[in-house]
Design an enzyme around this catalytic site. Structure first.
Site, mmCIF file in Angstrom:
data_model
loop_
_atom_site.group_PDB
_atom_site.id
_atom_site.type_symbol
_atom_site.label_atom_id
_atom_site.label_comp_id
_atom_site.label_asym_id
_atom_site.label_seq_id
_atom_site.Cartn_x
_atom_site.Cartn_y
_atom_site.Cartn_z
ATOM 1 N N THR A 50 0.862 -1.188 0.000
ATOM 2 C CA THR A 50 0.000 0.000 0.000
ATOM 3 C C THR A 50 0.894 1.231 0.000
ATOM 4 O O THR A 50 1.650 1.449 0.960
ATOM 5 C CB THR A 50 -0.905 -0.012 1.251
ATOM 6 O OG1 THR A 50 -1.697 -1.196 1.209
ATOM 7 C CG2 THR A 50 -1.805 1.203 1.304
ATOM 8 N N ARG B 284 -0.618 -5.563 15.883
ATOM 9 C CA ARG B 284 -0.183 -4.205 15.555
ATOM 10 C C ARG B 284 -1.355 -3.237 15.775
ATOM 11 O O ARG B 284 -2.443 -3.453 15.256
ATOM 12 C CB ARG B 284 0.313 -4.155 14.094
ATOM 13 C CG ARG B 284 1.642 -4.885 13.938
ATOM 14 C CD ARG B 284 2.123 -4.899 12.495
ATOM 15 N NE ARG B 284 1.463 -5.919 11.703
ATOM 16 C CZ ARG B 284 1.801 -6.227 10.440
ATOM 17 N NH1 ARG B 284 2.786 -5.575 9.849
ATOM 18 N NH2 ARG B 284 1.160 -7.164 9.781
ATOM 19 N N ASN C 197 -9.672 2.049 2.336
ATOM 20 C CA ASN C 197 -9.385 1.928 3.766
ATOM 21 C C ASN C 197 -9.916 3.121 4.553
ATOM 22 O O ASN C 197 -10.407 2.966 5.675
ATOM 23 C CB ASN C 197 -7.887 1.737 4.005
ATOM 24 C CG ASN C 197 -7.492 0.273 3.854
ATOM 25 O OD1 ASN C 197 -8.341 -0.572 3.590
ATOM 26 N ND2 ASN C 197 -6.216 -0.014 4.021
ATOM 27 N N CYS D 2 -3.096 -1.994 8.960
ATOM 28 C CA CYS D 2 -3.447 -1.199 7.779
ATOM 29 C C CYS D 2 -4.199 0.097 8.092
ATOM 30 O O CYS D 2 -3.712 1.180 7.776
ATOM 31 C CB CYS D 2 -4.259 -2.050 6.809
ATOM 32 S SG CYS D 2 -3.261 -3.348 6.057
ATOM 33 N N GLU E 77 -3.511 -4.525 -2.731
ATOM 34 C CA GLU E 77 -4.068 -5.748 -2.156
ATOM 35 C C GLU E 77 -5.237 -5.398 -1.231
ATOM 36 O O GLU E 77 -5.124 -4.507 -0.407
ATOM 37 C CB GLU E 77 -2.969 -6.484 -1.357
ATOM 38 C CG GLU E 77 -3.420 -7.778 -0.761
ATOM 39 C CD GLU E 77 -4.081 -8.682 -1.791
ATOM 40 O OE1 GLU E 77 -3.430 -9.032 -2.790
ATOM 41 O OE2 GLU E 77 -5.269 -9.034 -1.599
ATOM 42 N N PHE F 206 -19.181 -3.361 8.731
ATOM 43 C CA PHE F 206 -18.274 -2.339 9.290
ATOM 44 C C PHE F 206 -18.974 -1.259 10.086
ATOM 45 O O PHE F 206 -18.487 -0.137 10.188
ATOM 46 C CB PHE F 206 -17.418 -1.711 8.168
ATOM 47 C CG PHE F 206 -16.129 -2.444 8.015
ATOM 48 C CD1 PHE F 206 -16.081 -3.670 7.393
ATOM 49 C CD2 PHE F 206 -14.955 -1.929 8.552
ATOM 50 C CE1 PHE F 206 -14.904 -4.369 7.282
ATOM 51 C CE2 PHE F 206 -13.765 -2.617 8.453
ATOM 52 C CZ PHE F 206 -13.742 -3.846 7.811
ATOM 53 N N ILE F 207 -20.136 -1.597 10.647
ATOM 54 C CA ILE F 207 -20.758 -0.616 11.544
ATOM 55 C C ILE F 207 -20.974 -1.262 12.911
ATOM 56 O O ILE F 207 -22.002 -1.053 13.545
ATOM 57 C CB ILE F 207 -22.058 0.001 10.966
ATOM 58 C CG1 ILE F 207 -23.059 -1.079 10.532
ATOM 59 C CG2 ILE F 207 -21.742 0.942 9.808
ATOM 60 C CD1 ILE F 207 -24.466 -0.526 10.261
#
Ligand SMILES: NC(=O)c1ccc[n+]([C@@H]2O[C@H](COP(=O)([O-])OP(=O)(O)OC[C@H]3O[C@@H](n4cnc5c(N)ncnc54)[C@H](O)[C@@H]3O)[C@@H](O)[C@H]2O)c1
Length: 429
Positions: free
Chosen positions: A95, A310, A188, A240, A128, A229-230
């Protein structure tokens, strides 16, 4: 042929050991190594000689200013340029900020010029989109394959390369290189925005006496919004979103634009990662009272099905609890080794290999990651092990009323009455 500068990693991979947890990957790598279809090397010359197509997939961590650090990407470009003995298609899979492929091309050109070599190359952007924890399925059945290529030959090579995973319908989207590079950051940033948005709504719901889970279902049913995603929680982590959101803010600034919304996404997330500690401290009557207390943590990885820690929210909480003088007992199905690597052996961190024994003698349970095995636990067993029936749930796994009826003190995210209702609302009632 996969090349990595880390010789220990290559040695492990050659013997079939994958250095991180990813469902199905160890079997796949072993099959590849055994059949000879997959090779690993730390010899850059061998890797460059091996293929007409060279993928650059090294890390792009944030530098001291939050911008993507391109040193690894560019050093691979140098190495390809100094070893190539035939024409190459160089594919940037890392990225990277818009304009990086042009920098890669420059580095290739100067490495070739230094050798007086005239070999041709094309640079392609092929970001990706796989998710850790579902990497194989995402790779084999991608929603889309973004190919940013300016030349016809590179497009044809990429189409041929991906044809096995592109049979059902054409998933390849061709575009110019810069647009391909930007697509990854835009994707993202959008996903991170959804998470910060729902966390902001959850924080409001607590104060307004609403239930964010009802609100989530209510808005998710709108196809323009969707259910993905909520989920309210402890904020986004991983390798990321945090770095890509930061890097996009930096990229914007470099071209004279303040990305106010993306900055807010990051700020809301940073605050969200610290809220659970504030809630725990609040329950115990203030931070000083946490000294000498013991907390059991369920889940350490930044999300289920990975051992990646991470930027994991669990780490922020763990470090805050330690700083307050508390002891942490922690369980995770796969991330205990990674936790040990990160924090080492210390008396205030006890790693347990079982989700129930981790509760022994703890003053409360805190849920940081929504692993499947946490969704329907034996609550009676849990009560016998904890010092008191107290759960701080950072992932909204349980039904609040049911737990309260069962005698638990249960805090979750965005579901009243975790906080006392503001007076104004009490009076209206
Ligand atoms: N992890 C993901 O799920 C994911 C998903 C999409 C995109 N990406 C992007 O892919 C890139 C890599 O991510 P990651 O999570 O695999 O990073 P990582 O840090 O886990 O792995 C990078 C690897 O590159 C190796 N390396 C560094 N310099 C090298 C060099 N000069 N030659 C050869 N090897 C070198 C390192 O030893 C390391 O093994 C990043 O840009 C990331 O944003 C990652």
């Amino acid at each position: 042929m996969c090349m990595d500068a880390d010789a220990a990693k290559i040695a492990a991979l050659r013997s079939g050991q994958v250095p991180f947890f990813e469902p199905g990957l160890t079997d796949m790598v072993s099959r590849g190594v055994e059949s000879g279809a997959l090779q690993f090397t730390s010899d850059a010359g061998a890797a460059v000689a091996h293929g007409h197509v060279q993928f650059i997939a090294v890390g792009t961590p944030p530098d001291e200013n939050g911008a993507a650090d391109l040193q690894h990407v560019l050093s691979v470009a140098d190495s390809i340029g100094s070893h190539m003995e035939a024409s190459k298609v160089v594919v940037v899979k890392s990225t990277v900020p818009v304009g990086t492929c042009e920098k890669v091309a420059e580095r290739l050109r100067s490495a070739l010029a230094a050798r007086g070599s005239g070999h041709a190359f094309e640079v392609v952007s092929n970001p990706e989109f796989l998710k850790e924890g579902a990497a194989i399925a995402d790779f084999q059945k991608p929603d889309r394959i973004i190919v940013g290529a300016n030349g016809e030959h590179a497009r044809e090579v990429m189409a041929e390369l991906y044809q096995t995973f592109n049979r059902n319908h054409d998933r390849i989207m061709y575009m110019d290189v810069r647009s391909a590079e930007m697509t990854k950051y835009a994707a993202n940033a959008m996903l991170a925005t959804k998470i910060s948005f729902i966390n902001e709504m959850a924080n409001l719901a607590e104060r307004l006496g609403a239930d964010i889970e009802a609100v989530r279902r209510g808005i998710g049913s709108d196809p323009r919004i969707g259910y993905h995603f909520i989920y309210p929680g402890l904020g986004f982590g991983g390798s990321c979103f945090p770095k890509d959101v930061q890097a996009l803010v930096r990229t914007a600034r470099e071209v004279g634009y303040e990305a106010e919304m993306i900055k807010a996404v990051e700020a809301v997330n940073d605050r969200q990662k610290r809220r659970m500690f504030a809630r725990i401290a609040g329950h115990f009557g203030g931070e000083p009272n946490l000294r000498g207390k013991t907390f059991a943590l369920w889940g350490l990885s930044f999300k289920p099905n990975t051992d990646d820690m991470r930027e994991a929210p669990s780490r922020v909480l763990l470090e805050q609890l330690h700083a307050a003088g508390a002891t942490v007992r922690a369980f995770d199905p796969v991330a205990l080794d990674e936790t040990l690597r990160l924090y080492g052996e210390r008396p205030d961190l006890v790693l347990c290999r079982d989700k129930y024994s981790v509760l022994d003698g703890a003053d409360a349970l805190v849920i940081c990651t929504e692993w499947q095995q946490f969704r329907a636990p034996d609550f009676e067993e849990m009560k016998t092990r904890l010092n008191s029936p107290l759960i701080f749930d950072g992932r909204n796994l349980y039904t609040p009323q049911r737990l309260r009826d069962d005698g638990w003190t249960y805090y979750s995210i965005g579901r009243a009455p975790a906080f006392p209702r503001p007076q104004a609302i009490e009076q209206q009632r």
